[in-house]
Design a protein around this motif. Structure first.
Motif, PDB file in Angstrom:
ATOM      1  N   ARG A   1       0.828  -1.211   0.000  1.00 26.58           N
ATOM      2  CA  ARG A   1       0.000   0.000   0.000  1.00 26.58           C
ATOM      3  C   ARG A   1       0.859   1.256   0.000  1.00 26.58           C
ATOM      4  NH1 ARG A   1      -3.512  -3.003   3.380  1.00 26.58           N
ATOM      5  NH2 ARG A   1      -2.574  -2.157   5.274  1.00 26.58           N
ATOM      6  N   LYS A   2       1.949   1.237   0.741  1.00 26.83           N
ATOM      7  CA  LYS A   2       2.846   2.399   0.765  1.00 26.83           C
ATOM      8  C   LYS A   2       3.464   2.654  -0.606  1.00 26.83           C
ATOM      9  CE  LYS A   2       4.091   2.046   5.672  1.00 26.83           C
ATOM     10  NZ  LYS A   2       5.188   1.770   6.647  1.00 26.83           N
ATOM     11  N   VAL A   3       3.860   1.586  -1.279  1.00 32.67           N
ATOM     12  CA  VAL A   3       4.441   1.728  -2.615  1.00 32.67           C
ATOM     13  C   VAL A   3       3.412   2.313  -3.580  1.00 32.67           C
ATOM     14  CG1 VAL A   3       5.386   0.458  -4.587  1.00 32.67           C
ATOM     15  CG2 VAL A   3       6.120  -0.125  -2.258  1.00 32.67           C
ATOM     16  N   VAL A   4       2.182   1.819  -3.509  1.00 31.78           N
ATOM     17  CA  VAL A   4       1.127   2.316  -4.389  1.00 31.78           C
ATOM     18  C   VAL A   4       0.836   3.785  -4.095  1.00 31.78           C
ATOM     19  CG1 VAL A   4      -1.331   2.129  -4.955  1.00 31.78           C
ATOM     20  CG2 VAL A   4       0.083   0.070  -4.796  1.00 31.78           C
ATOM     21  N   ALA A   5       0.749   4.145  -2.823  1.00 33.32           N
ATOM     22  CA  ALA A   5       0.472   5.540  -2.461  1.00 33.32           C
ATOM     23  C   ALA A   5       1.558   6.468  -2.990  1.00 33.32           C
ATOM     24  CB  ALA A   5       0.353   5.678  -0.947  1.00 33.32           C
ATOM     25  N   LYS A   6       2.816   6.035  -2.915  1.00 28.92           N
ATOM     26  CA  LYS A   6       3.910   6.850  -3.441  1.00 28.92           C
ATOM     27  C   LYS A   6       3.818   6.969  -4.959  1.00 28.92           C
ATOM     28  CE  LYS A   6       8.942   7.370  -3.327  1.00 28.92           C
ATOM     29  NZ  LYS A   6      10.223   6.799  -2.804  1.00 28.92           N
ATOM     30  N   ALA A   7       3.444   5.875  -5.631  1.00 31.40           N
ATOM     31  CA  ALA A   7       3.317   5.905  -7.087  1.00 31.40           C
ATOM     32  C   ALA A   7       2.167   6.809  -7.529  1.00 31.40           C
ATOM     33  CB  ALA A   7       3.107   4.493  -7.625  1.00 31.40           C
ATOM     34  N   VAL A   8       1.063   6.783  -6.785  1.00 30.41           N
ATOM     35  CA  VAL A   8      -0.071   7.664  -7.108  1.00 30.41           C
ATOM     36  C   VAL A   8       0.333   9.119  -6.917  1.00 30.41           C
ATOM     37  CG1 VAL A   8      -2.386   8.360  -6.375  1.00 30.41           C
ATOM     38  CG2 VAL A   8      -1.833   5.937  -6.617  1.00 30.41           C
ATOM     39  N   GLY A   9       1.050   9.412  -5.842  1.00 27.36           N
ATOM     40  CA  GLY A   9       1.552  10.766  -5.614  1.00 27.36           C
ATOM     41  C   GLY A   9       0.449  11.807  -5.535  1.00 27.36           C
ATOM     42  N   ALA A  10      -0.628  11.498  -4.828  1.00 24.28           N
ATOM     43  CA  ALA A  10      -1.775  12.407  -4.761  1.00 24.28           C
ATOM     44  C   ALA A  10      -1.394  13.718  -4.079  1.00 24.28           C
ATOM     45  CB  ALA A  10      -2.920  11.738  -4.012  1.00 24.28           C
ATOM     46  N   ARG A  11      -1.820  14.835  -4.676  1.00 25.30           N
ATOM     47  CA  ARG A  11      -1.497  16.156  -4.165  1.00 25.30           C
ATOM     48  C   ARG A  11      -2.731  16.833  -3.570  1.00 25.30           C
ATOM     49  NH1 ARG A  11       0.979  15.497  -9.172  1.00 25.30           N
ATOM     50  NH2 ARG A  11      -0.756  16.532 -10.229  1.00 25.30           N
ATOM     51  N   ALA A  12      -2.496  17.820  -2.738  1.00 20.49           N
ATOM     52  CA  ALA A  12      -3.588  18.565  -2.112  1.00 20.49           C
ATOM     53  C   ALA A  12      -4.514  19.141  -3.183  1.00 20.49           C
ATOM     54  CB  ALA A  12      -3.026  19.692  -1.238  1.00 20.49           C
ATOM     55  N   GLY A  13      -5.812  18.953  -2.993  1.00 21.83           N
ATOM     56  CA  GLY A  13      -6.795  19.480  -3.922  1.00 21.83           C
ATOM     57  C   GLY A  13      -7.087  18.574  -5.110  1.00 21.83           C
TER      58      GLY A  13
ATOM     59  N   VAL B   1      -7.580   5.669   2.120  1.00 26.40           N
ATOM     60  CA  VAL B   1      -7.155   6.629   3.144  1.00 26.40           C
ATOM     61  C   VAL B   1      -5.725   7.092   2.896  1.00 26.40           C
ATOM     62  CG1 VAL B   1      -6.740   6.929   5.618  1.00 26.40           C
ATOM     63  CG2 VAL B   1      -8.765   5.699   4.831  1.00 26.40           C
ATOM     64  N   THR B   2      -4.862   6.223   2.385  1.00 25.23           N
ATOM     65  CA  THR B   2      -3.458   6.587   2.181  1.00 25.23           C
ATOM     66  C   THR B   2      -3.304   7.647   1.098  1.00 25.23           C
ATOM     67  OG1 THR B   2      -2.996   4.874   0.498  1.00 25.23           O
ATOM     68  CG2 THR B   2      -2.792   4.228   2.809  1.00 25.23           C
ATOM     69  N   PHE B   3      -4.265   7.762   0.201  1.00 26.02           N
ATOM     70  CA  PHE B   3      -4.165   8.745  -0.883  1.00 26.02           C
ATOM     71  C   PHE B   3      -4.563  10.147  -0.447  1.00 26.02           C
ATOM     72  CE2 PHE B   3      -5.501   4.725  -3.244  1.00 26.02           C
ATOM     73  CZ  PHE B   3      -4.191   4.310  -3.422  1.00 26.02           C
ATOM     74  N   THR B   4      -5.138  10.277   0.742  1.00 27.92           N
ATOM     75  CA  THR B   4      -5.641  11.574   1.193  1.00 27.92           C
ATOM     76  C   THR B   4      -4.700  12.281   2.162  1.00 27.92           C
ATOM     77  OG1 THR B   4      -6.859  10.645   3.087  1.00 27.92           O
ATOM     78  CG2 THR B   4      -7.998  10.683   0.965  1.00 27.92           C
ATOM     79  N   ALA B   5      -3.558  11.671   2.454  1.00 29.24           N
ATOM     80  CA  ALA B   5      -2.675  12.199   3.511  1.00 29.24           C
ATOM     81  C   ALA B   5      -2.236  13.635   3.231  1.00 29.24           C
ATOM     82  CB  ALA B   5      -1.458  11.296   3.661  1.00 29.24           C
ATOM     83  N   ALA B   6      -2.020  13.979   1.958  1.00 27.71           N
ATOM     84  CA  ALA B   6      -1.538  15.320   1.614  1.00 27.71           C
ATOM     85  C   ALA B   6      -2.677  16.289   1.316  1.00 27.71           C
ATOM     86  CB  ALA B   6      -0.593  15.243   0.409  1.00 27.71           C
TER      87      ALA B   6
END
Length: 258
Positions: free
Chosen positions: A48-60, A75-80
């Motif tokens: 999940r951590k690897v996927v979240a880093k690859a997605v690289g979701a940004r604020a907004g 949930v991991t995609f919303t951290a930023a």
């Protein structure tokens, strides 16, 4: 849109009829996250951590997490500060995820309090990967983990994901793969067919569903073939990375800008 409704079946077949697969996941929903953790020996957390880093979701930004299940990855995609839509066709999974997230939010510190995380929202939506209930170019990133092989027509699903992604947007697919050695992969396949259902039966009353999951992993195409199919759906810059000796493969791609 359909709201929570339980299923009766516990095992789907490899023809992957959506109703059968959804009903199967409805049954395993209560202990799904525990089973994932046990059966992967805790590796699912790293994946999940690897996927979240690859997605690289940004604020907004808006992210679509397809086949999201209980929303653990969402949930991991919303951290930023990104907003995530957790979409799945298993209403049991969505219900379990929404209830868990509501309980977690109730225990969390109020927004604005010292040290409170500025995470974005997660919204749970029922939907079919072959007919996504979203407008064209609605998301900056689309991701699917351990769900593409459960779709009756993966190529059509890849095209749907392309449709709802904005130009310049990203695609991240995390899926079970095959070991690089044919001999080791054959041994791994036998392990899946024997061990996966046996362990699952000890932890879940719907453990028989994991016979289907083992079969679907065994019959899934190679990383090279999947990369070609991703490109065939219109995606560019297709890459992949093996995790845990090839047990899991993460494919990334982009929709061309303009």
């Amino acid at each position: 849109m359909v709201v929570w409704k339980g299923g009766r079946m516990t095992r789907a077949q490899l023809d992957k009829r959506p109703g059968d697969v959804a009903a199967m996941f409805d049954k395993v929903a209560p202990r799904y996250d525990l089973l994932n953790d046990v059966l992967s020996f805790g590796q699912d957390r790293w994946w999940r951590k690897v996927v979240a880093k690859a997605v690289g979701a940004r604020a907004g930004e808006h992210v679509l997490d397809l086949a999201a299940g209980t929303g653990t990855s969402s949930v991991t995609f919303t951290a930023a500060g990104a907003a995530c839509v957790a979409c799945d066709f298993s209403l049991g999974m969505l219900r379990a995820g929404a209830e868990r997230l509501a309980a977690q939010d109730a225990r969390a510190r109020p927004p604005g309090s010292p040290g409170a995380a500025q995470a974005g929202p997660v919204r749970f939506v029922a939907g079919d990967a072959l007919r996504l209930p979203f407008s064209d170019q609605a998301f900056g990133a689309v991701t699917i983990s351990f769900g593409l092989r459960n779709v009756a027509d993966p190529d059509a699903a890849l095209a749907e994901m392309f449709r709802v992604t904005r130009p310049g947007g990203r695609l991240v697919i995390c899926e079970f793969g095959h070991l690089p050695s044919a001999r080791l992969d054959a041994i791994y396949g036998r392990y899946l067919m024997a061990a996966l259902p046996a362990v699952a039966r000890r932890l879940s009353p719907a453990g028989d569903a994991y016979e289907y999951l083992a079969e679907s992993i065994r019959d899934w195409p190679s990383r090279e073939e999947l990369a070609q199919r991703i490109g065939g759906a219109g995606w560019s810059a297709v890459r992949w990375r093996d995790l845990t000796l090839g047990v899991v493969t993460v494919h990334t791609a982009r929709r061309r800008a303009g």
